[in-house]
Scaffold this active site. Structure first.
Site, mmCIF file in Angstrom:
data_model
loop_
_atom_site.group_PDB
_atom_site.id
_atom_site.type_symbol
_atom_site.label_atom_id
_atom_site.label_comp_id
_atom_site.label_asym_id
_atom_site.label_seq_id
_atom_site.Cartn_x
_atom_site.Cartn_y
_atom_site.Cartn_z
ATOM 1 N N ASN A 179 0.826 -1.218 0.000
ATOM 2 C CA ASN A 179 0.000 0.000 0.000
ATOM 3 C C ASN A 179 0.856 1.262 0.000
ATOM 4 O OD1 ASN A 179 0.988 0.021 2.573
ATOM 5 N ND2 ASN A 179 -0.998 0.049 3.620
ATOM 6 N N ASN B 287 4.994 3.019 3.550
ATOM 7 C CA ASN B 287 6.366 3.364 3.934
ATOM 8 C C ASN B 287 7.343 3.103 2.783
ATOM 9 O OD1 ASN B 287 8.194 4.359 5.898
ATOM 10 N ND2 ASN B 287 8.909 2.276 6.301
ATOM 11 N N SER C 87 11.894 -11.002 13.787
ATOM 12 C CA SER C 87 12.947 -10.080 14.209
ATOM 13 C C SER C 87 13.647 -10.608 15.454
ATOM 14 C CB SER C 87 12.290 -8.739 14.543
ATOM 15 O OG SER C 87 13.180 -7.912 15.239
ATOM 16 N N ALA C 88 14.905 -10.230 15.601
ATOM 17 C CA ALA C 88 15.644 -10.564 16.821
ATOM 18 C C ALA C 88 15.002 -9.924 18.042
ATOM 19 C CB ALA C 88 17.084 -10.087 16.681
ATOM 20 N N THR C 89 14.106 -8.985 17.818
ATOM 21 C CA THR C 89 13.422 -8.339 18.939
ATOM 22 C C THR C 89 12.635 -9.362 19.774
ATOM 23 O OG1 THR C 89 12.145 -6.359 19.487
ATOM 24 C CG2 THR C 89 11.240 -7.714 17.769
ATOM 25 N N TYR D 203 5.425 -3.207 18.794
ATOM 26 C CA TYR D 203 5.944 -3.734 17.520
ATOM 27 C C TYR D 203 6.447 -5.172 17.721
ATOM 28 C CZ TYR D 203 9.431 -4.873 14.010
ATOM 29 O OH TYR D 203 10.174 -5.542 13.059
ATOM 30 N N LYS E 266 5.267 -9.173 16.313
ATOM 31 C CA LYS E 266 6.126 -10.216 15.722
ATOM 32 C C LYS E 266 5.961 -11.525 16.488
ATOM 33 C CE LYS E 266 7.949 -7.932 12.356
ATOM 34 N NZ LYS E 266 7.409 -8.196 11.019
ATOM 35 N N ASN F 48 15.203 6.605 12.556
ATOM 36 C CA ASN F 48 15.316 6.092 13.926
ATOM 37 C C ASN F 48 16.542 5.201 14.063
ATOM 38 O OD1 ASN F 48 12.739 7.010 14.917
ATOM 39 N ND2 ASN F 48 11.820 5.488 13.550
ATOM 40 N N ASN F 49 16.850 4.474 13.004
ATOM 41 C CA ASN F 49 17.918 3.472 13.086
ATOM 42 C C ASN F 49 19.282 4.111 12.851
ATOM 43 O OD1 ASN F 49 15.476 1.520 11.644
ATOM 44 N ND2 ASN F 49 16.395 0.943 13.587
ATOM 45 N N ARG G 30 18.929 5.335 25.149
ATOM 46 C CA ARG G 30 17.566 5.349 24.611
ATOM 47 C C ARG G 30 16.759 4.307 25.379
ATOM 48 N NH1 ARG G 30 16.870 4.062 18.226
ATOM 49 N NH2 ARG G 30 17.637 2.032 18.923
HETATM 50 P P1 NAD Z 1 9.756 -1.305 5.048
HETATM 51 O O1 NAD Z 1 8.861 -0.374 5.786
HETATM 52 O O2 NAD Z 1 10.726 -0.736 4.083
HETATM 53 O O3 NAD Z 1 8.865 -2.396 4.263
HETATM 54 C C1 NAD Z 1 7.586 -2.781 4.689
HETATM 55 C C2 NAD Z 1 6.641 -2.593 3.520
HETATM 56 O O4 NAD Z 1 5.333 -3.016 3.895
HETATM 57 C C3 NAD Z 1 6.528 -1.134 3.055
HETATM 58 O O5 NAD Z 1 6.730 -1.066 1.667
HETATM 59 C C4 NAD Z 1 5.108 -0.744 3.433
HETATM 60 O O6 NAD Z 1 4.567 0.210 2.532
HETATM 61 C C5 NAD Z 1 4.402 -2.090 3.362
HETATM 62 N N1 NAD Z 1 3.180 -2.204 4.181
HETATM 63 C C6 NAD Z 1 3.020 -1.926 5.502
HETATM 64 N N2 NAD Z 1 1.769 -2.199 5.885
HETATM 65 C C7 NAD Z 1 1.113 -2.674 4.787
HETATM 66 C C8 NAD Z 1 -0.209 -3.125 4.539
HETATM 67 N N3 NAD Z 1 -1.128 -3.140 5.508
HETATM 68 N N4 NAD Z 1 -0.541 -3.544 3.302
HETATM 69 C C9 NAD Z 1 0.381 -3.526 2.301
HETATM 70 N N5 NAD Z 1 1.638 -3.108 2.460
HETATM 71 C C10 NAD Z 1 2.014 -2.682 3.698
HETATM 72 O O7 NAD Z 1 10.505 -2.206 6.127
HETATM 73 P P2 NAD Z 1 11.674 -3.274 5.997
HETATM 74 O O8 NAD Z 1 12.813 -2.779 6.809
HETATM 75 O O9 NAD Z 1 11.900 -3.639 4.590
HETATM 76 O O10 NAD Z 1 11.029 -4.475 6.799
HETATM 77 C C11 NAD Z 1 10.337 -5.532 6.173
HETATM 78 C C12 NAD Z 1 9.843 -6.502 7.234
HETATM 79 O O11 NAD Z 1 10.951 -6.974 7.988
HETATM 80 C C13 NAD Z 1 8.876 -5.869 8.236
HETATM 81 O O12 NAD Z 1 7.899 -6.833 8.563
HETATM 82 C C14 NAD Z 1 9.756 -5.598 9.433
HETATM 83 O O13 NAD Z 1 9.034 -5.595 10.634
HETATM 84 C C15 NAD Z 1 10.728 -6.765 9.373
HETATM 85 N N6 NAD Z 1 12.002 -6.488 10.055
HETATM 86 C C16 NAD Z 1 12.735 -5.382 9.707
HETATM 87 C C17 NAD Z 1 13.921 -5.099 10.385
HETATM 88 C C18 NAD Z 1 14.730 -3.867 10.048
HETATM 89 O O14 NAD Z 1 15.542 -3.456 10.883
HETATM 90 N N7 NAD Z 1 14.563 -3.261 8.886
HETATM 91 C C19 NAD Z 1 14.372 -5.958 11.394
HETATM 92 C C20 NAD Z 1 13.633 -7.083 11.700
HETATM 93 C C21 NAD Z 1 12.433 -7.343 11.020
HETATM 94 N N1 UFG Z 2 21.792 4.163 18.117
HETATM 95 C C1 UFG Z 2 22.431 5.337 18.450
HETATM 96 N N2 UFG Z 2 22.015 6.498 17.856
HETATM 97 C C2 UFG Z 2 20.998 6.529 16.943
HETATM 98 C C3 UFG Z 2 20.336 5.306 16.616
HETATM 99 C C4 UFG Z 2 20.763 4.147 17.233
HETATM 100 O O1 UFG Z 2 23.349 5.353 19.254
HETATM 101 O O2 UFG Z 2 20.654 7.617 16.436
HETATM 102 C C5 UFG Z 2 22.271 2.894 18.717
HETATM 103 C C6 UFG Z 2 21.229 2.165 19.539
HETATM 104 O O3 UFG Z 2 21.239 2.597 20.872
HETATM 105 C C7 UFG Z 2 21.684 0.712 19.365
HETATM 106 C C8 UFG Z 2 22.279 0.684 17.962
HETATM 107 O O4 UFG Z 2 22.601 2.038 17.644
HETATM 108 O O5 UFG Z 2 22.705 0.411 20.287
HETATM 109 C C9 UFG Z 2 21.335 0.141 16.904
HETATM 110 O O6 UFG Z 2 20.111 0.852 16.961
HETATM 111 P P1 UFG Z 2 19.014 0.732 15.809
HETATM 112 O O7 UFG Z 2 17.907 1.658 16.161
HETATM 113 O O8 UFG Z 2 19.642 0.901 14.477
HETATM 114 O O9 UFG Z 2 18.554 -0.798 15.886
HETATM 115 P P2 UFG Z 2 17.975 -1.640 17.104
HETATM 116 O O10 UFG Z 2 18.957 -2.736 17.402
HETATM 117 O O11 UFG Z 2 17.555 -0.777 18.220
HETATM 118 O O12 UFG Z 2 16.645 -2.252 16.457
HETATM 119 C C10 UFG Z 2 16.585 -2.765 15.115
HETATM 120 C C11 UFG Z 2 15.167 -2.565 14.595
HETATM 121 C C12 UFG Z 2 14.216 -3.389 15.408
HETATM 122 C C13 UFG Z 2 14.651 -4.827 15.375
HETATM 123 C C14 UFG Z 2 16.073 -4.964 15.849
HETATM 124 C C15 UFG Z 2 16.572 -6.376 15.726
HETATM 125 O O13 UFG Z 2 14.805 -1.190 14.662
HETATM 126 O O14 UFG Z 2 12.927 -3.310 14.840
HETATM 127 O O15 UFG Z 2 16.929 -4.115 15.094
HETATM 128 O O16 UFG Z 2 16.374 -6.843 14.449
HETATM 129 F F1 UFG Z 2 13.852 -5.559 16.179
#
Ligand code: NAD
Ligand code: UFG
Length: 337
Positions: A32, A35, A124-126, A148, A152, A197-198, A291
């Site tokens: 959709n 994002n 996710s590792a979360t 979130y 998962k 955020n990341n 954080r």
């Molecule tokens: P992303 O936001 O780039 O991709 C997710 C996609 O899903 C987007 O294109 C968004 O538009 C689409 N979407 C969301 N809700 C929808 C809906 N209701 N219908 C149709 N499309 C929808 O994120 P990503 O980083 O590519 O992550 C992909 C998947 O992996 C997610 O499920 C996320 O939770 C999981 N994941 C991501 C990370 C990470 O750090 N990026 C880590 C662990 C797990």
């Molecule tokens: N960090 C900073 N400054 C920033 C952003 C992050 O110091 O501006 C630090 C965080 O404290 C952490 C590390 O960088 O120590 C990584 O942070 P991220 O936000 O990039 O990633 P996280 O490990 O917190 O979480 C990510 C995804 C989660 C997912 C997880 C494990 O955001 O959704 O990885 O896959 F669950």
């Protein structure tokens, strides 16, 4: 084989689509664009010279979802669609439950109805919460601390229940560690909305001069340099893990769960310094408060995926940073024209 990729315009999915098309799979995307940008689909087509069938639709819209299953003969689903921002999920939990849980339930219902019982799910590792030790193996206790993460874990639990009730399903639950980097072409990559955020996209924007400095969230963790340690994995390695998982599911293994990580942890300062090498600039940073909700150290034991899938991550942290920088430099505004 025709694969339905939900969330297929997103960051991890776009890299997976490249590998799927290169491996000879047909790709149908439903997204959709909440994002993401349709331009990612066009770029994947350009990179591979192959077409993607794209449906701009919400998986929470049952009719739209059914229309896709009606029209396409799907063999397997890779389910990426979901909202993923931890902080936002604490502010609007219902939106997260609605989107991630309802969307998945509708998808699973449709898969059942159309007898498509092969699924790869983005976990996710979360789901390991605050791990007792590292490296983390797949049998560690599961717990979560934010909405979130709860979506998962709840989806994982749903999948385990569905498999328990009908072992005709073949399901791969993939627990990603921290995906970073971009395709080596610089054509596709991570394009977060607003201020990232990341860590990695934030560092990339500081290197590009769009943000002033990196805020390092705490230097008093129980880690070698005091900053948080994570298992960063190149998004192309992660994408290849999905191809290996599909191959595994063809052997009808039932329900399988794998960590997709490198098995190596890097600190926040390691990442900043590696990125400095990649972009040939100094990246300013300041140590600020921790954080809330962050853990000190998290990295995978990646042996199970190696032994059972024949998959392991091969791209180094240098390559991750170089590719992330190439994407950032070529696309300062992401996919926006
Ligand atoms: P992303 O936001 O780039 O991709 C997710 C996609 O899903 C987007 O294109 C968004 O538009 C689409 N979407 C969301 N809700 C929808 C809906 N209701 N219908 C149709 N499309 C929808 O994120 P990503 O980083 O590519 O992550 C992909 C998947 O992996 C997610 O499920 C996320 O939770 C999981 N994941 C991501 C990370 C990470 O750090 N990026 C880590 C662990 C797990
Ligand atoms: N960090 C900073 N400054 C920033 C952003 C992050 O110091 O501006 C630090 C965080 O404290 C952490 C590390 O960088 O120590 C990584 O942070 P991220 O936000 O990039 O990633 P996280 O490990 O917190 O979480 C990510 C995804 C989660 C997912 C997880 C494990 O955001 O959704 O990885 O896959 F669950």
């Amino acid at each position: 084989m025709k694969i339905l990729v939900t969330g297929g315009a997103g960051y991890i999915a776009s890299h997976t689509n490249v590998e799927l098309l290169n491996a000879g799979y047909e790709v149908v995307v439903i997204d959709n664009l909440i994002n993401s940008d349709k331009e990612s689909i066009r770029r994947v087509e350009k990179l591979t010279g192959k077409k993607i069938t794209f449906y701009e639709a919400d998986i929470c819209n049952k009719e739209a979802l059914e229309a896709v299953f009606e029209k396409e003969t799907i063999d397997a689903v890779i389910h990426f669609a979901g909202l993923k921002a931890v902080g936002e999920s604490c502010q609007i939990p219902l939106t997260y439950f609605d989107n991630n849980l309802c969307g998945t339930i509708y998808l699973l219902e449709m898969m059942k109805k159309y007898d498509v019982k092969t699924l790869v799910f983005s976990s996710s590792a979360t789901v390991y919460g605050l791990p007792e030790s590292v490296p983390i193996t797949e049998d560690f206790p599961l717990s979560v601390s934010n909405p979130y993460g709860r979506t998962k874990l709840m989806i994982e639990d749903m999948l385990r229940d569905i498999y328990q009730a009908d072992n005709g399903w073949d399901i791969a639950i993939l627990r990603y560690f921290n995906p970073i980097g971009a395709h080596e072409s610089g054509e596709i990559g991570e394009a977060p909305n607003g201020i990232p955020n990341n860590l990695l996209p934030y560092v990339a924007k500081v290197a590009a001069g769009e943000l002033d400095y990196v805020r390092v969230f705490g230097d008093d963790y129980d880690t070698p340099d005091g900053t948080g340690v994570r298992d960063y994995i190149h998004v192309v390695d992660l994408a290849l893990g999905h191809i290996k998982s599909l191959e595994k599911l063809k052997q009808h293994p039932g329900l399988v769960t794998y960590n997709l990580g490198t098995g190596v942890g890097y600190s926040v300062l390691d990442i900043i310094h590696n990125f400095e090498k990649a972009c040939h600039k100094t990246i300013p940073y300041q140590i600020v408060e921790r954080r809330p909700g962050d853990i000190d150290i998290c990295y995978a034991d990646a042996k199970k995926a190696k032994e059972e899938l024949g998959w392991e991550a091969t791209r180094s942290i240098d390559v991750m940073c170089e590719d992330a920088w190439r994407w950032q430099s070529k696309n300062p505004k992401g996919y926006a024209k």
